[in-house]
Motif scaffolding. Sequence first.
Motif, PDB file in Angstrom:
ATOM      1  N   LEU A 199       0.853  -1.187   0.000  1.00  0.00           N
ATOM      2  CA  LEU A 199       0.000   0.000   0.000  1.00  0.00           C
ATOM      3  C   LEU A 199       0.883   1.229   0.000  1.00  0.00           C
ATOM      4  CD1 LEU A 199      -2.625  -1.037   2.743  1.00  0.00           C
ATOM      5  CD2 LEU A 199      -2.832  -1.276   0.263  1.00  0.00           C
ATOM      6  N   GLY A 200       0.658   2.129  -0.946  1.00  0.00           N
ATOM      7  CA  GLY A 200       1.469   3.331  -1.043  1.00  0.00           C
ATOM      8  C   GLY A 200       0.835   4.512  -0.337  1.00  0.00           C
ATOM      9  N   ALA A 201       1.647   5.510   0.014  1.00  0.00           N
ATOM     10  CA  ALA A 201       1.154   6.717   0.672  1.00  0.00           C
ATOM     11  C   ALA A 201       2.201   7.810   0.576  1.00  0.00           C
ATOM     12  CB  ALA A 201       0.828   6.432   2.133  1.00  0.00           C
ATOM     13  N   ASP A 202       1.743   9.061   0.660  1.00  0.00           N
ATOM     14  CA  ASP A 202       2.663  10.190   0.746  1.00  0.00           C
ATOM     15  C   ASP A 202       3.287  10.282   2.135  1.00  0.00           C
ATOM     16  OD1 ASP A 202       2.042  11.070  -1.894  1.00  0.00           O
ATOM     17  OD2 ASP A 202       0.198  12.000  -1.122  1.00  0.00           O
ATOM     18  N   ALA A 203       2.533   9.844   3.142  1.00  0.00           N
ATOM     19  CA  ALA A 203       3.029   9.869   4.521  1.00  0.00           C
ATOM     20  C   ALA A 203       2.390   8.714   5.278  1.00  0.00           C
ATOM     21  CB  ALA A 203       2.691  11.191   5.206  1.00  0.00           C
ATOM     22  N   VAL A 204       3.143   8.161   6.235  1.00  0.00           N
ATOM     23  CA  VAL A 204       2.643   7.083   7.090  1.00  0.00           C
ATOM     24  C   VAL A 204       2.689   7.555   8.536  1.00  0.00           C
ATOM     25  CG1 VAL A 204       3.096   4.749   7.971  1.00  0.00           C
ATOM     26  CG2 VAL A 204       3.327   5.232   5.523  1.00  0.00           C
ATOM     27  N   VAL A 205       1.573   7.397   9.235  1.00  0.00           N
ATOM     28  CA  VAL A 205       1.486   7.728  10.657  1.00  0.00           C
ATOM     29  C   VAL A 205       1.554   6.419  11.437  1.00  0.00           C
ATOM     30  CG1 VAL A 205       0.098   8.762  12.493  1.00  0.00           C
ATOM     31  CG2 VAL A 205       0.104   9.784  10.196  1.00  0.00           C
ATOM     32  N   LEU A 206       2.552   6.297  12.290  1.00  0.00           N
ATOM     33  CA  LEU A 206       2.728   5.082  13.080  1.00  0.00           C
ATOM     34  C   LEU A 206       2.015   5.259  14.419  1.00  0.00           C
ATOM     35  CD1 LEU A 206       3.968   2.282  13.339  1.00  0.00           C
ATOM     36  CD2 LEU A 206       6.092   3.353  14.122  1.00  0.00           C
ATOM     37  N   ALA A 207       0.844   4.628  14.529  1.00  0.00           N
ATOM     38  CA  ALA A 207       0.019   4.697  15.736  1.00  0.00           C
ATOM     39  C   ALA A 207      -0.376   3.286  16.148  1.00  0.00           C
ATOM     40  CB  ALA A 207      -1.222   5.554  15.478  1.00  0.00           C
ATOM     41  N   ALA A 208       0.590   2.385  16.068  1.00  0.00           N
ATOM     42  CA  ALA A 208       0.326   0.959  16.251  1.00  0.00           C
ATOM     43  C   ALA A 208       0.489   0.492  17.688  1.00  0.00           C
ATOM     44  CB  ALA A 208       1.228   0.139  15.332  1.00  0.00           C
ATOM     45  N   GLY A 209       0.487   1.412  18.634  1.00  0.00           N
ATOM     46  CA  GLY A 209       0.539   1.032  20.032  1.00  0.00           C
ATOM     47  C   GLY A 209       1.747   0.187  20.359  1.00  0.00           C
ATOM     48  N   ALA A 210       1.506  -0.910  21.070  1.00  0.00           N
ATOM     49  CA  ALA A 210       2.597  -1.748  21.557  1.00  0.00           C
ATOM     50  C   ALA A 210       3.409  -2.382  20.440  1.00  0.00           C
ATOM     51  CB  ALA A 210       2.030  -2.834  22.474  1.00  0.00           C
ATOM     52  N   TRP A 211       2.865  -2.436  19.238  1.00  0.00           N
ATOM     53  CA  TRP A 211       3.558  -3.026  18.095  1.00  0.00           C
ATOM     54  C   TRP A 211       4.432  -2.009  17.335  1.00  0.00           C
ATOM     55  CZ3 TRP A 211      -1.006  -4.643  19.984  1.00  0.00           C
ATOM     56  CH2 TRP A 211      -1.188  -6.017  20.169  1.00  0.00           C
ATOM     57  N   SER A 212       4.395  -0.754  17.760  1.00  0.00           N
ATOM     58  CA  SER A 212       5.097   0.290  17.011  1.00  0.00           C
ATOM     59  C   SER A 212       6.599   0.070  16.942  1.00  0.00           C
ATOM     60  CB  SER A 212       4.803   1.659  17.632  1.00  0.00           C
ATOM     61  OG  SER A 212       3.426   1.973  17.543  1.00  0.00           O
ATOM     62  N   GLY A 213       7.197  -0.364  18.042  1.00  0.00           N
ATOM     63  CA  GLY A 213       8.634  -0.570  18.039  1.00  0.00           C
ATOM     64  C   GLY A 213       9.073  -1.634  17.054  1.00  0.00           C
ATOM     65  N   LEU A 214       8.284  -2.704  16.935  1.00  0.00           N
ATOM     66  CA  LEU A 214       8.619  -3.770  15.990  1.00  0.00           C
ATOM     67  C   LEU A 214       8.562  -3.260  14.556  1.00  0.00           C
ATOM     68  CD1 LEU A 214       6.635  -6.735  17.594  1.00  0.00           C
ATOM     69  CD2 LEU A 214       9.081  -6.255  17.779  1.00  0.00           C
ATOM     70  N   LEU A 215       7.545  -2.464  14.247  1.00  0.00           N
ATOM     71  CA  LEU A 215       7.413  -1.944  12.887  1.00  0.00           C
ATOM     72  C   LEU A 215       8.497  -0.912  12.572  1.00  0.00           C
ATOM     73  CD1 LEU A 215       3.527  -1.650  12.727  1.00  0.00           C
ATOM     74  CD2 LEU A 215       4.967  -3.254  11.455  1.00  0.00           C
ATOM     75  N   ALA A 216       8.885  -0.133  13.556  1.00  0.00           N
ATOM     76  CA  ALA A 216       9.935   0.873  13.335  1.00  0.00           C
ATOM     77  C   ALA A 216      11.255   0.220  12.957  1.00  0.00           C
ATOM     78  CB  ALA A 216      10.099   1.735  14.579  1.00  0.00           C
ATOM     79  N   GLN A 217      11.496  -0.984  13.440  1.00  0.00           N
ATOM     80  CA  GLN A 217      12.744  -1.673  13.111  1.00  0.00           C
ATOM     81  C   GLN A 217      12.894  -1.921  11.614  1.00  0.00           C
ATOM     82  OE1 GLN A 217      12.863  -5.269  15.455  1.00  0.00           O
ATOM     83  NE2 GLN A 217      12.928  -4.163  17.403  1.00  0.00           N
ATOM     84  N   SER A 218      11.749  -1.980  10.899  1.00  0.00           N
ATOM     85  CA  SER A 218      11.820  -2.259   9.464  1.00  0.00           C
ATOM     86  C   SER A 218      12.431  -1.106   8.678  1.00  0.00           C
ATOM     87  CB  SER A 218      10.434  -2.592   8.911  1.00  0.00           C
ATOM     88  OG  SER A 218       9.563  -1.477   8.986  1.00  0.00           O
ATOM     89  N   VAL A 219      12.523   0.081   9.304  1.00  0.00           N
ATOM     90  CA  VAL A 219      13.199   1.211   8.663  1.00  0.00           C
ATOM     91  C   VAL A 219      14.408   1.634   9.499  1.00  0.00           C
ATOM     92  CG1 VAL A 219      11.243   2.067   7.326  1.00  0.00           C
ATOM     93  CG2 VAL A 219      11.525   2.811   9.708  1.00  0.00           C
ATOM     94  N   GLU A 220      14.921   0.683  10.272  1.00  0.00           N
ATOM     95  CA  GLU A 220      16.136   0.873  11.076  1.00  0.00           C
ATOM     96  C   GLU A 220      15.993   2.032  12.061  1.00  0.00           C
ATOM     97  OE1 GLU A 220      19.135   1.307   8.124  1.00  0.00           O
ATOM     98  OE2 GLU A 220      19.226  -0.832   7.684  1.00  0.00           O
ATOM     99  N   LEU A 221      14.789   2.160  12.614  1.00  0.00           N
ATOM    100  CA  LEU A 221      14.521   3.194  13.616  1.00  0.00           C
ATOM    101  C   LEU A 221      14.365   2.526  14.971  1.00  0.00           C
ATOM    102  CD1 LEU A 221      13.807   6.168  14.341  1.00  0.00           C
ATOM    103  CD2 LEU A 221      11.398   5.571  13.872  1.00  0.00           C
ATOM    104  N   GLU A 222      15.153   2.955  15.932  1.00  0.00           N
ATOM    105  CA  GLU A 222      15.064   2.425  17.291  1.00  0.00           C
ATOM    106  C   GLU A 222      13.968   3.174  18.045  1.00  0.00           C
ATOM    107  OE1 GLU A 222      15.960  -0.159  20.367  1.00  0.00           O
ATOM    108  OE2 GLU A 222      16.753  -0.160  18.328  1.00  0.00           O
ATOM    109  N   LEU A 223      12.895   2.455  18.357  1.00  0.00           N
ATOM    110  CA  LEU A 223      11.741   3.057  19.018  1.00  0.00           C
ATOM    111  C   LEU A 223      11.354   2.143  20.186  1.00  0.00           C
ATOM    112  CD1 LEU A 223      10.024   5.600  18.330  1.00  0.00           C
ATOM    113  CD2 LEU A 223       8.349   4.054  17.325  1.00  0.00           C
ATOM    114  N   PRO A 224      11.899   2.398  21.370  1.00  0.00           N
ATOM    115  CA  PRO A 224      11.701   1.484  22.498  1.00  0.00           C
ATOM    116  C   PRO A 224      10.307   1.599  23.117  1.00  0.00           C
ATOM    117  CG  PRO A 224      13.105   3.302  23.166  1.00  0.00           C
ATOM    118  CD  PRO A 224      12.870   3.470  21.698  1.00  0.00           C
ATOM    119  N   VAL A 225       9.338   1.050  22.416  1.00  0.00           N
ATOM    120  CA  VAL A 225       7.957   0.952  22.916  1.00  0.00           C
ATOM    121  C   VAL A 225       7.688  -0.520  23.178  1.00  0.00           C
ATOM    122  CG1 VAL A 225       5.513   1.329  22.410  1.00  0.00           C
ATOM    123  CG2 VAL A 225       7.227   2.951  21.572  1.00  0.00           C
TER     124      VAL A 225
END
Length: 381
Positions: A199-225
Amino acid sequence: MAGMQVLIIGGGVVGLSTACALGSAGHAVQLVERERTGSRASWVAAGLLTPSTPWRYPPALIDLCRRSEALYPAFVEQLLRHTGHDAQLQTAGMLYPEGVTFSAPLVAEHRARRNALGFEVQALDRVALDALQPGLGHAVSGAAWQPVSSRVRPPRLLAGLRARALQLNVSLLEQCAVESLSRVRGAVSGVRLANGQELGADAVVLAAGAWSGLLAQSVELELPVRPVRGQILLLSGPPGLLGPVINDGDCYLVPRRDGRLLVGSTMEDAGFDAVTTDDALARLRRLATSLLPASAGLPVESSWAGLRPATLDRMPYLGAVPDVPGLVLATGHFRNGILLAPVTAALVTDVLDGREPAVDLSPFACREVDPEASLGLAASS
């Protein structure tokens, strides 16, 4: 910039509120939720609009809480007007009892700390307490009383947000798990679903709660949630049994207009295991009985467990990520997701519209946090 294609990951109260705000601003919004919108941590929340221990919050977070609470009357009125769903915003106060979990000196200390932050909390002896709320347990010797404390009913709030999002032509993709964020030339360009769909988008808002840290890893972003499990009981009771919320630290009692009584909530380090346990529910029941003996005979209507998105410093992650263009964060709200939803939605909309946000977002940016910090969680048995 109006007219963007925005994809929101997460259909809890923050994701739905943000979808409504962006839809109202003229953006084409797609929201992807791994289950049904509003079915996880937001559903099991108590709906309290007062920070439980504000002296533990950084000043920026206290200010954010106050700003968001001030938005709530208009927030719920608009939902009622557009959708007919009443979130039941109610200001009925909060009691912090002495003698069960906290001693009288400790309650007095907490009261002083709340007053120092401007929350206006009074001391009540047992006589004054009985006049305000009769029927509390014999161990309760008095209480701190915060008369200006509001609450909403999360399932009704979530139903209104979902209905409003659909009115605004937000595309809701439920039962769709996001596997990873997609990038083109370093910028986030959309998401890849677990079924392989892109799915394409101009912008993605990461509001995935407890799963946000796992998804952030896919773009090499350290997000300790990380997930913190909270269990809650729903008891069936008569209307009028309890007026204000009772907040005893280890347990809170939240009355509903129809007589139902919420008893919550645990804080457990249990990973992504969102199940209830007999021991935790029994403990909540014992604490409720010690606070309000009449609750002992109320039948259990239901029980739930949800996963709160916790950060080590209690601060959410909000705003754009300079190192990851195209990504906007709206996650890590921990126990304040319901409270902070309106202000988060407004701030994300400011960011994507190219306006200067009404709040300085630098304290909520990606940051280094002491890895030894602790939220005082109970280990899962």
